[in-house]
Design a protein around this motif. Structure first.
Motif, PDB file in Angstrom:
ATOM      1  N   VAL A 191      46.391  38.463  48.630  1.00 21.84           N
ATOM      2  CA  VAL A 191      45.866  38.041  47.330  1.00 21.84           C
ATOM      3  C   VAL A 191      44.349  37.961  47.470  1.00 21.84           C
ATOM      4  O   VAL A 191      43.839  37.364  48.419  1.00 21.84           O
ATOM      5  CB  VAL A 191      46.430  36.659  46.929  1.00 21.84           C
ATOM      6  N   GLY A 192      43.630  38.591  46.529  1.00 21.98           N
ATOM      7  CA  GLY A 192      42.174  38.505  46.556  1.00 21.98           C
ATOM      8  C   GLY A 192      41.481  39.715  47.152  1.00 21.98           C
ATOM      9  O   GLY A 192      40.265  39.743  47.274  1.00 21.98           O
ATOM     10  N   ASP A 193      42.254  40.752  47.515  1.00 24.62           N
ATOM     11  CA  ASP A 193      41.636  41.961  48.078  1.00 24.62           C
ATOM     12  C   ASP A 193      40.748  42.659  47.041  1.00 24.62           C
ATOM     13  O   ASP A 193      39.879  43.458  47.385  1.00 24.62           O
ATOM     14  CB  ASP A 193      42.720  42.912  48.596  1.00 24.62           C
ATOM     15  N   TRP A 194      40.960  42.336  45.776  1.00 26.74           N
ATOM     16  CA  TRP A 194      40.131  42.940  44.719  1.00 26.74           C
ATOM     17  C   TRP A 194      38.642  42.700  44.962  1.00 26.74           C
ATOM     18  O   TRP A 194      37.805  43.515  44.584  1.00 26.74           O
ATOM     19  CB  TRP A 194      40.545  42.410  43.338  1.00 26.74           C
ATOM     20  N   LYS A 195      38.311  41.601  45.632  1.00 20.96           N
ATOM     21  CA  LYS A 195      36.895  41.288  45.875  1.00 20.96           C
ATOM     22  C   LYS A 195      36.234  42.335  46.754  1.00 20.96           C
ATOM     23  O   LYS A 195      35.010  42.467  46.746  1.00 20.96           O
ATOM     24  CB  LYS A 195      36.767  39.908  46.525  1.00 20.96           C
ATOM     25  N   ASN A 196      37.038  43.069  47.527  1.00 23.02           N
ATOM     26  CA  ASN A 196      36.483  44.134  48.363  1.00 23.02           C
ATOM     27  C   ASN A 196      36.311  45.447  47.597  1.00 23.02           C
ATOM     28  O   ASN A 196      35.844  46.433  48.168  1.00 23.02           O
ATOM     29  CB  ASN A 196      37.397  44.392  49.575  1.00 23.02           C
ATOM     30  N   HIS A 197      36.706  45.469  46.329  1.00 22.32           N
ATOM     31  CA  HIS A 197      36.659  46.710  45.553  1.00 22.32           C
ATOM     32  C   HIS A 197      35.791  46.602  44.302  1.00 22.32           C
ATOM     33  O   HIS A 197      35.095  47.535  43.950  1.00 22.32           O
ATOM     34  CB  HIS A 197      38.075  47.133  45.141  1.00 22.32           C
ATOM     35  N   PHE A 198      35.890  45.478  43.600  1.00 28.94           N
ATOM     36  CA  PHE A 198      35.177  45.323  42.336  1.00 28.94           C
ATOM     37  C   PHE A 198      33.685  45.086  42.578  1.00 28.94           C
ATOM     38  O   PHE A 198      33.318  44.239  43.399  1.00 28.94           O
ATOM     39  CB  PHE A 198      35.704  44.095  41.578  1.00 28.94           C
ATOM     40  N   THR A 199      32.832  45.803  41.874  1.00 33.21           N
ATOM     41  CA  THR A 199      31.415  45.437  41.850  1.00 33.21           C
ATOM     42  C   THR A 199      31.264  44.273  40.867  1.00 33.21           C
ATOM     43  O   THR A 199      32.180  43.989  40.084  1.00 33.21           O
ATOM     44  CB  THR A 199      30.545  46.602  41.354  1.00 33.21           C
ATOM     45  N   MET A 200      30.115  43.637  40.875  1.00 32.51           N
ATOM     46  CA  MET A 200      29.894  42.528  39.935  1.00 32.51           C
ATOM     47  C   MET A 200      30.015  43.011  38.491  1.00 32.51           C
ATOM     48  O   MET A 200      30.614  42.351  37.649  1.00 32.51           O
ATOM     49  CB  MET A 200      28.525  41.885  40.168  1.00 32.51           C
ATOM     50  N   ALA A 201      29.446  44.179  38.237  1.00 32.31           N
ATOM     51  CA  ALA A 201      29.496  44.724  36.870  1.00 32.31           C
ATOM     52  C   ALA A 201      30.938  45.024  36.449  1.00 32.31           C
ATOM     53  O   ALA A 201      31.347  44.711  35.326  1.00 32.31           O
ATOM     54  CB  ALA A 201      28.643  45.987  36.784  1.00 32.31           C
ATOM     55  N   GLN A 202      31.692  45.623  37.363  1.00 29.73           N
ATOM     56  CA  GLN A 202      33.101  45.923  37.062  1.00 29.73           C
ATOM     57  C   GLN A 202      33.869  44.639  36.788  1.00 29.73           C
ATOM     58  O   GLN A 202      34.690  44.577  35.870  1.00 29.73           O
ATOM     59  CB  GLN A 202      33.745  46.661  38.242  1.00 29.73           C
ATOM     60  N   ASN A 203      33.588  43.632  37.579  1.00 30.42           N
ATOM     61  CA  ASN A 203      34.296  42.360  37.441  1.00 30.42           C
ATOM     62  C   ASN A 203      34.012  41.721  36.083  1.00 30.42           C
ATOM     63  O   ASN A 203      34.924  41.227  35.413  1.00 30.42           O
ATOM     64  CB  ASN A 203      33.898  41.416  38.578  1.00 30.42           C
ATOM     65  N   GLU A 204      32.754  41.748  35.677  1.00 28.29           N
ATOM     66  CA  GLU A 204      32.391  41.170  34.370  1.00 28.29           C
ATOM     67  C   GLU A 204      33.065  41.914  33.234  1.00 28.29           C
ATOM     68  O   GLU A 204      33.613  41.316  32.315  1.00 28.29           O
ATOM     69  CB  GLU A 204      30.863  41.196  34.197  1.00 28.29           C
ATOM     70  N   GLN A 205      33.001  43.245  33.323  1.00 27.53           N
ATOM     71  CA  GLN A 205      33.629  44.059  32.274  1.00 27.53           C
ATOM     72  C   GLN A 205      35.132  43.800  32.229  1.00 27.53           C
ATOM     73  O   GLN A 205      35.734  43.643  31.163  1.00 27.53           O
ATOM     74  CB  GLN A 205      33.349  45.546  32.529  1.00 27.53           C
ATOM     75  N   PHE A 206      35.740  43.735  33.406  1.00 32.75           N
ATOM     76  CA  PHE A 206      37.183  43.529  33.501  1.00 32.75           C
ATOM     77  C   PHE A 206      37.567  42.185  32.867  1.00 32.75           C
ATOM     78  O   PHE A 206      38.537  42.098  32.110  1.00 32.75           O
ATOM     79  CB  PHE A 206      37.613  43.565  34.973  1.00 32.75           C
ATOM     80  N   ASP A 207      36.793  41.148  33.180  1.00 34.91           N
ATOM     81  CA  ASP A 207      37.087  39.817  32.628  1.00 34.91           C
ATOM     82  C   ASP A 207      37.019  39.808  31.104  1.00 34.91           C
ATOM     83  O   ASP A 207      37.830  39.157  30.438  1.00 34.91           O
ATOM     84  CB  ASP A 207      36.124  38.769  33.202  1.00 34.91           C
ATOM     85  N   GLU A 208      36.059  40.537  30.569  1.00 35.62           N
ATOM     86  CA  GLU A 208      35.926  40.643  29.105  1.00 35.62           C
ATOM     87  C   GLU A 208      37.175  41.275  28.495  1.00 35.62           C
ATOM     88  O   GLU A 208      37.762  40.753  27.548  1.00 35.62           O
ATOM     89  CB  GLU A 208      34.698  41.507  28.739  1.00 35.62           C
ATOM     90  N   VAL A 209      37.528  42.444  29.043  1.00 33.66           N
ATOM     91  CA  VAL A 209      38.701  43.174  28.542  1.00 33.66           C
ATOM     92  C   VAL A 209      39.949  42.302  28.673  1.00 33.66           C
ATOM     93  O   VAL A 209      40.772  42.210  27.758  1.00 33.66           O
ATOM     94  CB  VAL A 209      38.878  44.509  29.313  1.00 33.66           C
ATOM     95  N   TYR A 210      40.052  41.640  29.806  1.00 40.04           N
ATOM     96  CA  TYR A 210      41.223  40.810  30.097  1.00 40.04           C
ATOM     97  C   TYR A 210      41.386  39.717  29.046  1.00 40.04           C
ATOM     98  O   TYR A 210      42.473  39.484  28.518  1.00 40.04           O
ATOM     99  CB  TYR A 210      41.064  40.185  31.492  1.00 40.04           C
ATOM    100  N   LYS A 211      40.282  39.048  28.755  1.00 37.96           N
ATOM    101  CA  LYS A 211      40.326  37.945  27.775  1.00 37.96           C
ATOM    102  C   LYS A 211      40.850  38.446  26.434  1.00 37.96           C
ATOM    103  O   LYS A 211      41.681  37.809  25.787  1.00 37.96           O
ATOM    104  CB  LYS A 211      38.911  37.366  27.592  1.00 37.96           C
ATOM    105  N   GLN A 212      40.361  39.606  26.048  1.00 38.89           N
ATOM    106  CA  GLN A 212      40.750  40.215  24.784  1.00 38.89           C
ATOM    107  C   GLN A 212      42.247  40.559  24.787  1.00 38.89           C
ATOM    108  O   GLN A 212      42.989  40.189  23.882  1.00 38.89           O
ATOM    109  CB  GLN A 212      39.883  41.469  24.594  1.00 38.89           C
ATOM    110  N   LYS A 213      42.678  41.258  25.827  1.00 36.63           N
ATOM    111  CA  LYS A 213      44.052  41.784  25.863  1.00 36.63           C
ATOM    112  C   LYS A 213      45.088  40.672  26.065  1.00 36.63           C
ATOM    113  O   LYS A 213      46.238  40.841  25.678  1.00 36.63           O
ATOM    114  CB  LYS A 213      44.207  42.778  27.021  1.00 36.63           C
ATOM    115  N   MET A 214      44.686  39.577  26.680  1.00 39.86           N
ATOM    116  CA  MET A 214      45.665  38.535  27.030  1.00 39.86           C
ATOM    117  C   MET A 214      45.552  37.310  26.128  1.00 39.86           C
ATOM    118  O   MET A 214      46.140  36.267  26.420  1.00 39.86           O
ATOM    119  CB  MET A 214      45.488  38.119  28.495  1.00 39.86           C
TER     120      MET A 214
END
Length: 300
Positions: free
Chosen positions: A266-289
């Motif tokens: 759990v948490g391996d995503w931190k080794n893949h996501f850039t900060m920008a990707q993470n911010e964008q992902f969180d935005e999309v996530y909030k909307q979709k969920m």
């Protein structure tokens, strides 16, 4: 990177198709009539997940709970994908999932699916079969799916990580959007009492506790010793090195690129996501969920 030898593979990478509004590939729709009309039984147990959310893990736990003691030879002689058939699969290299399921002699039959809830054969609900759904947080799920698509020649070409993540956020993956999948099954749980909804993160945190939850859901009186033995046997590293659970016997997967069982963390995503990707992902996530009450942990 050296190119894998494709000459031994019967399969060419498929293109995404739109199937009743969900992104699919022909390997999961070619046998659709038989999937749709599949005859479930009251004692069947359906293991449902979005791809790469712990399907094999939970399949193996259930297989050991039911048959580990009385039929230990199953564990060493049959790969997990014949013991727990993948219902909608129709790869030419092995029999279709519905054929494998129809030919199971075990009771209960353990059957796995990645279908979104609206595609599940009606007979499962009509027979009141038990269903175990496993959900994994979106970030780790995306990372795992990316590495899986890289090594699995029966999946569409994933492109690079950035490209894959964009598609994941758009829901353009085989079996459709992660967001709809986990929330659709979560909704079903509210009206269908024979469904246990598990979280991958909980399984990682305390496998023994979740095995106990499974036992109580399934009405199994497994002794604490037996449960402990199973919990040890399904440890990630044990499964990763077990030819019968790690899918190394399937020719469509290229282990030179990545193992089928990669990390199980759990948490391996931190080794893949850039900060920008993470911010964008969180935005999309909030909307979709925003319309669902299901909650995930992205770290332990």
């Amino acid at each position: 990177m050296e190119t894998p030898d494709m000459s031994s593979l019967k399969l060419s990478r498929p293109e995404l198709i739109d199937f009743e509004g969900i992104s699919m590939i022909h390997y999961f729709t070619d046998n659709w009539e038989n999937v749709k009309n599949f005859k479930a039984r009251p004692d069947d147990i359906l293991i449902a997940t979005y791809p790469k959310a712990g399907t094999t893990w939970v399949s193996y736990i259930l297989d050991l709970l039911y048959f580990g003691k009385d039929a230990p030879e199953r564990q060493t002689s049959q790969p997990i994908y014949t013991r727990v058939p993948f219902m909608e699969s129709c790869f030419q290299v092995i029999p279709s999932g519905t054929d494998l399921a129809d030919n199971l002699t075990t009771s209960p039959r353990l059957i796995k699916t990645h279908l979104p809830v609206q595609f599940v054969p009606k007979s499962f609900w009509e027979q009141n079969s038990r269903v175990v759904y496993v959900a994994r947080n979106a970030k780790d799920n995306a990372v795992s799916y990316f590495h899986f698509d890289r090594m699995n020649m029966a999946q569409p070409e994933p492109g690079d990580w950035n490209n894959f993540l964009e598609k994941f956020m758009e829901g353009k993956n085989v079996f459709g959007p992660w967001y709809d999948h986990v929330s659709g099954w979560w909704e079903k749980k509210q009206t269908y009492s024979n469904l246990l909804y598990l979280f991958y993160e909980d399984l990682v945190e305390d496998t023994g506790r979740e095995v106990e939850r499974l036992c109580s859901f399934l009405g199994l009186s497994t002794s604490p010793e037996e449960r402990e033995k199973i919990t040890k046997g399904v440890h990630f590293d044990a499964m990763k090195n077990n030819k019968m659970t790690n899918y190394s016997t399937l020719p469509v997967m290229d282990f030179k690129i990545s193992p089928f069982m990669r990390k199980g963390k759990v948490g391996d995503w931190k080794n893949h996501f850039t900060m920008a990707q993470n911010e964008q992902f969180d935005e999309v996530y909030k909307q979709k969920m925003k319309n669902t009450t299901v909650k995930f942990r992205t770290e332990l």
